[in-house]
Design a protein around this motif. Structure first.
Motif, PDB file in Angstrom:
ATOM      1  N   ASP A   1      -3.929   5.067  -1.644  1.00 29.44           N
ATOM      2  CA  ASP A   1      -4.841   6.022  -1.173  1.00 29.44           C
ATOM      3  C   ASP A   1      -3.567   7.367  -0.777  1.00 29.44           C
ATOM      4  O   ASP A   1      -2.499   7.560  -1.726  1.00 29.44           O
ATOM      5  N   SER A   2      -4.652   8.443  -1.464  1.00 31.09           N
ATOM      6  CA  SER A   2      -3.903   9.240  -1.302  1.00 31.09           C
ATOM      7  C   SER A   2      -4.360  10.841  -0.656  1.00 31.09           C
ATOM      8  O   SER A   2      -5.165  10.793   0.593  1.00 31.09           O
TER       9      SER A   2
ATOM     10  N   CYS B   1       0.430  -0.975   0.109  1.00 31.63           N
ATOM     11  CA  CYS B   1      -0.141   0.576   0.000  1.00 31.63           C
ATOM     12  C   CYS B   1       1.058   1.318   0.011  1.00 31.63           C
ATOM     13  O   CYS B   1       1.927   1.221   0.905  1.00 31.63           O
ATOM     14  N   ILE B   2       0.934   2.228  -0.778  1.00 25.10           N
ATOM     15  CA  ILE B   2       1.264   3.432  -1.058  1.00 25.10           C
ATOM     16  C   ILE B   2       0.413   4.654  -0.528  1.00 25.10           C
ATOM     17  O   ILE B   2      -0.625   4.217  -0.816  1.00 25.10           O
ATOM     18  N   LEU B   3       0.993   5.274   0.298  1.00 24.10           N
ATOM     19  CA  LEU B   3       0.548   7.046   0.165  1.00 24.10           C
ATOM     20  C   LEU B   3       1.028   7.563  -0.510  1.00 24.10           C
ATOM     21  O   LEU B   3       2.528   8.096  -0.492  1.00 24.10           O
ATOM     22  N   LEU B   4      -0.173   9.224  -1.520  1.00 25.25           N
ATOM     23  CA  LEU B   4       0.144   9.258  -2.731  1.00 25.25           C
ATOM     24  C   LEU B   4       0.040  10.466  -2.147  1.00 25.25           C
ATOM     25  O   LEU B   4      -1.029  10.614  -1.465  1.00 25.25           O
TER      26      LEU B   4
ATOM     27  N   LEU C   1       0.225  14.687   5.761  1.00 32.22           N
ATOM     28  CA  LEU C   1       0.429  14.007   7.306  1.00 32.22           C
ATOM     29  C   LEU C   1      -0.889  12.858   8.034  1.00 32.22           C
ATOM     30  O   LEU C   1      -0.530  12.288   8.943  1.00 32.22           O
ATOM     31  N   LYS C   2      -1.583  13.598   8.027  1.00 29.58           N
ATOM     32  CA  LYS C   2      -2.732  12.847   8.608  1.00 29.58           C
ATOM     33  C   LYS C   2      -2.865  11.863   8.725  1.00 29.58           C
ATOM     34  O   LYS C   2      -3.013  10.789   9.669  1.00 29.58           O
ATOM     35  N   LYS C   3      -3.225  11.433   7.375  1.00 30.41           N
ATOM     36  CA  LYS C   3      -3.498  10.017   6.770  1.00 30.41           C
ATOM     37  C   LYS C   3      -1.602   8.967   6.689  1.00 30.41           C
ATOM     38  O   LYS C   3      -1.331   8.108   7.717  1.00 30.41           O
ATOM     39  N   ALA C   4      -0.555  10.046   6.854  1.00 28.42           N
ATOM     40  CA  ALA C   4       0.493   9.202   7.240  1.00 28.42           C
ATOM     41  C   ALA C   4       0.395   8.792   8.522  1.00 28.42           C
ATOM     42  O   ALA C   4       1.145   7.378   8.739  1.00 28.42           O
ATOM     43  N   LEU C   5       0.190   9.413   9.036  1.00 28.54           N
ATOM     44  CA  LEU C   5       0.889   9.312  10.886  1.00 28.54           C
ATOM     45  C   LEU C   5      -0.211   7.988  11.487  1.00 28.54           C
ATOM     46  O   LEU C   5      -0.480   7.313  12.574  1.00 28.54           O
ATOM     47  N   THR C   6      -1.494   7.901  10.952  1.00 29.15           N
ATOM     48  CA  THR C   6      -3.001   7.048  11.517  1.00 29.15           C
ATOM     49  C   THR C   6      -2.632   6.078  10.646  1.00 29.15           C
ATOM     50  O   THR C   6      -3.535   5.291  10.622  1.00 29.15           O
TER      51      THR C   6
END
Ligand code: CA
Length: 233
Positions: A32-33, A6-9, A41-46
């Motif tokens: 997810d993006s 899973c990659i966050l963009l 930041l919120k997505k990266a940390l949660t």
């Protein structure tokens, strides 16, 4: 079944964002993006991501700041910076803040995919290396989930090994219960009730690895900060 990586963009330009999502999905990744700095930041940390692709110029908060904040919480999170700034200073700044790699814009899709694969390979090799853990005089086989102590076999659960591995990878500092929940369990942060789950696992681990689980020598509590694993050098 093998879990999809899973990659966050994090990218504010819609055309680039939607284009990259298509490419990454085509290459077999879950994506997810986020389109703004704070959302990224919120997505990266949660969330729990195998890799974060991070643009630098973003509304609300730039990619450097996001990288810095992620690193303060988790130094193992693979991060690739997408940068339109190609001066050496800017690249060095990103790498100093802990990005694993950078890809200058405009990039070819082929180059980006190769860089992604390289970073993921490196981080997975890092995970595989810890096939045994040396904790509290025990040699724990992380594949068979067991160790021997005084001729007796001690069995661990996969989750317990996950907790120990994560603490071992970060043995230079205390790790908070919220971070363990996020990185080992994959839960969102700040679920107060769930932090008890961590304490229960720590208590079980202490009974297995400590000589006296009331006065732990290896899996210690750092007041106000979390748990730290003392690793033999
Ligand atoms: Ca941008």
């Amino acid at each position: 079944m093998i879990r999809k990586l899973c990659i966050l963009l994090v990218e504010d330009e819609e055309a680039i964002r939607t284009g990259l999502i298509d490419v990454l999905v085509f290459h077999g990744y879950d994506v997810d993006s986020a389109a703004t700095g704070p959302d990224g930041l919120k997505k990266a940390l949660t969330g729990k991501f195998d890799l974060i692709l991070l643009d630098i110029m973003l509304p609300g908060m730039d990619g450097y700041e996001i990288c810095n904040r992620i690193r303060a919480e988790d130094r193992n999170q693979p991060i690739i910076m997408l940068t339109a700034k190609t001066s050496d200073d800017e690249i060095v700044k990103g790498l100093k803040l802990g990005a694993d790699d950078y890809v200058p814009k405009p990039f070819s899709i082929q180059e980006l995919v190769l860089r992604i694969e390289a970073v993921l390979r490196r981080s997975q090799a890092g995970q595989e290396m810890a096939r045994s853990l040396h904790v509290g005089g025990l040699d724990i086989d992380t594949e068979n989930l067991s160790a021997r102590k005084d001729g007796e076999e001690i069995a661990f659960t996969k989750r317990e090994i996950g907790v120990l591995s994560y603490l071992a990878q970060n043995s230079d500092r205390a790790v908070s219960r919220e971070e363990l929940l996020s990185k080992v369990w994959g839960y969102a942060r700040n679920l107060d009730i769930e932090t008890r789950t961590v304490d229960i696992h720590i208590a079980k681990l202490r009974r297995k690895i400590e000589t006296d689980n009331k006065t732990p020598e290896w899996l210690v509590t750092v007041r106000g900060a979390g748990y730290r694993l003392i690793v033999e050098r």
